[in-house]
Design an enzyme around this catalytic site. Sequence first.
Site, PDB file in Angstrom:
ATOM      1  N   ASP A 140      46.660  42.369  36.884  1.00 13.08           N
ATOM      2  CA  ASP A 140      45.573  41.319  37.253  1.00 13.08           C
ATOM      3  C   ASP A 140      46.313  40.126  37.171  1.00 13.08           C
ATOM      4  O   ASP A 140      47.084  39.702  36.319  1.00 13.08           O
ATOM      5  CB  ASP A 140      44.794  41.552  35.901  1.00 13.08           C
TER       6      ASP A 140
ATOM      7  N   ASP B  55      35.383  42.610  42.311  1.00  7.40           N
ATOM      8  CA  ASP B  55      35.485  41.128  42.440  1.00  7.40           C
ATOM      9  C   ASP B  55      34.745  40.734  43.541  1.00  7.40           C
ATOM     10  O   ASP B  55      34.620  39.341  44.028  1.00  7.40           O
ATOM     11  CB  ASP B  55      36.713  40.453  42.236  1.00  7.40           C
TER      12      ASP B  55
ATOM     13  N   GLU C 212      47.538  42.160  41.923  1.00  4.64           N
ATOM     14  CA  GLU C 212      46.533  41.159  42.491  1.00  4.64           C
ATOM     15  C   GLU C 212      47.284  39.760  42.632  1.00  4.64           C
ATOM     16  O   GLU C 212      47.438  39.114  41.485  1.00  4.64           O
ATOM     17  CB  GLU C 212      45.416  41.043  41.440  1.00  4.64           C
TER      18      GLU C 212
HETATM   19  C1  GLC Z   1      41.101  39.505  38.197  1.00  5.90           C
HETATM   20  C2  GLC Z   1      39.868  40.393  37.774  1.00  5.90           C
HETATM   21  C3  GLC Z   1      38.900  39.587  37.653  1.00  5.90           C
HETATM   22  C4  GLC Z   1      38.873  38.827  36.406  1.00  5.90           C
HETATM   23  C5  GLC Z   1      39.976  37.924  36.593  1.00  5.90           C
HETATM   24  C6  GLC Z   1      40.308  37.297  35.184  1.00  5.90           C
HETATM   25  O1  GLC Z   1      40.780  38.355  39.218  1.00  5.90           O
HETATM   26  O2  GLC Z   1      39.849  41.257  38.986  1.00  5.90           O
HETATM   27  O3  GLC Z   1      37.860  40.714  37.363  1.00  5.90           O
HETATM   28  O4  GLC Z   1      37.865  38.069  36.142  1.00  5.90           O
HETATM   29  O5  GLC Z   1      41.383  38.570  36.998  1.00  5.90           O
HETATM   30  O6  GLC Z   1      40.943  38.419  34.538  1.00  5.90           O
END
Ligand code: GLC
Length: 564
Positions: free
Chosen positions: A200, A330, A257
Amino acid sequence: MERKWWHEKVAYQIYPKSFYDANGDGIGDLQGVLARLDYLQELGVDILWLSPIYCSPLADQGYDISDYYGIDPRFGTMEELEALIAEGRKRGMGVLMDLVVNHCSDEHEWFRKACADPDGPYGNFFYIEPYDGTHLPCNWRSTFGGPCWDVLPGHPDRVYFHTFHRKQPDLNWENPQLRQEIYKMMRWWLDKGLAGFRVDAIINIRKPLPWRDFPADREDGLCSVASVQTQATGIGAFLREMKAEALRPYNAFTAAEVFGIPPERLPEFEGEDGYFSTLFDFSSELFGQTAEGWHTYTRITPEDYKRCCFAHQAATAGVAFPANIIENHDEPRGVSRYIPAADRAAMSPAQYERAKKLLGGLSFFLRGLPFLYQGQELGMENVPFHSIAELNDVSAAQNYALALAAGRSEEEALAVCALWSRDNARTPFQWDASPNAGFTTGTPWMRVNPNYTRLNLAQERAQADSVFHFYRKLIALRRDAAYVEVLAHGSLTPYLPEQGNLMAYLRRNGGRTVLVAGNFQLEPQEMALPAPIRQVLLTNGGAIAFWEDRVGLEGYAFLVAELA
Ligand code: GLC
Ligand code: CA
């Protein structure tokens, strides 16, 4: 590229809170995932990513972790997670946990200790700075709105930094002790037999220090933390260390991500010896976004979608094996986003099903690892919103306010949120037509999309040409011994990329060529063939006329064919 065990897999994201509730408290849980493993096997997926199930106050739905070593009792127990890993293994499925280490929860013991003694060792686990009551260390705006700084509880003369919500304090990666704590935790999880992690918000762990103001991008005088973050250098030192200490010894798979790195840096992140196994391709998700908020976003067209996909395919060719998605927790639902609204309004229900299949198929056979999101395989859609009170997710409030401040009416601001809200993806999975879509016998934590009475798994299972059965065919074809070489490992070349609203590409390997083509519009169109068709492998039921040198595709017809 060197072959990896996961190149032939198909991954599936589970958002546990909304997947299946086994004990009737309205919240999906691990027993629910266990109870539905056979379903996932029937679908054919074999890497499962679980969105966070760690102990959490759920300020950001579990992305705010208060204990990295514990399962939140609302989701179940450690024994159930271990059972899931074991049951998965029996079925040839690997489990990925979500690794959320840019920040934790303000209810984590580390943060409590930091508040108790900011000058002690745990104070240095976070970014804590002096505060004179007026001047913040920098003017960065957090992802969910407002400054990245909040007063440290109990210490009016100090502030702490948060990229996301104020209940998600950022961890100080500059501190080697913190880094060792994280690696220890990762090894502890991998020792349990996880296949790896979805990683993440990892690009945020390195800040462009020292703290300083950047040019404001809105009237609030702040600058979006996402754009500031692109100025940080030297993240490689952290990521190389993480890989050496906690990933390589386990040969762990990681899907990260990462937003906003330039294409020339992809090899460093996901190349042969990159920090991660793969990165999600977010190019079509990022298309049309601005710093000013959802009300200024532009909607993507099929032509834009095609260009985004092909640009990313070109950037990763021979270099990396990207993770391909049309949606996740998301993002709005892919079918509601990528099939133009005007087309959807004009379509019959049967045409809409074909369009859903076309989108699924075009994305699925791109070079890379297909990542499905729960409900995508049913063609689940965005949820209708009737009032702002129905918006659940933390990201919506600031966007609603921004739209109003920009002069939109309440109705328009609500419509904007309805388009982009993360809630769209988070409504419960639609199992059947019984109350609450069969998700729970209790009161669901989040409302079910009212279309569940016609759009649900039970109904689609019974209908031979449903979206669900189409996804099963996509997965089966990619696994087919005769085609896995070309569809999983082959190259990709865009085909007739200049032909409007036609998205087509050729996959090639070992003397085989497979053409994947979709007519991404309501009007019919013809497509010249680069070689005669040897065998049609799959269609979405849209009418197709075959000639020696070309095909005629009705609106939203989709074709996969092996060429001579
Ligand atoms: C990433 C996750 C999202 C979350 C963010 C903060 O983007 O996919 O859902 O709000 O990180 O952890
Ligand atoms: Ca439950």
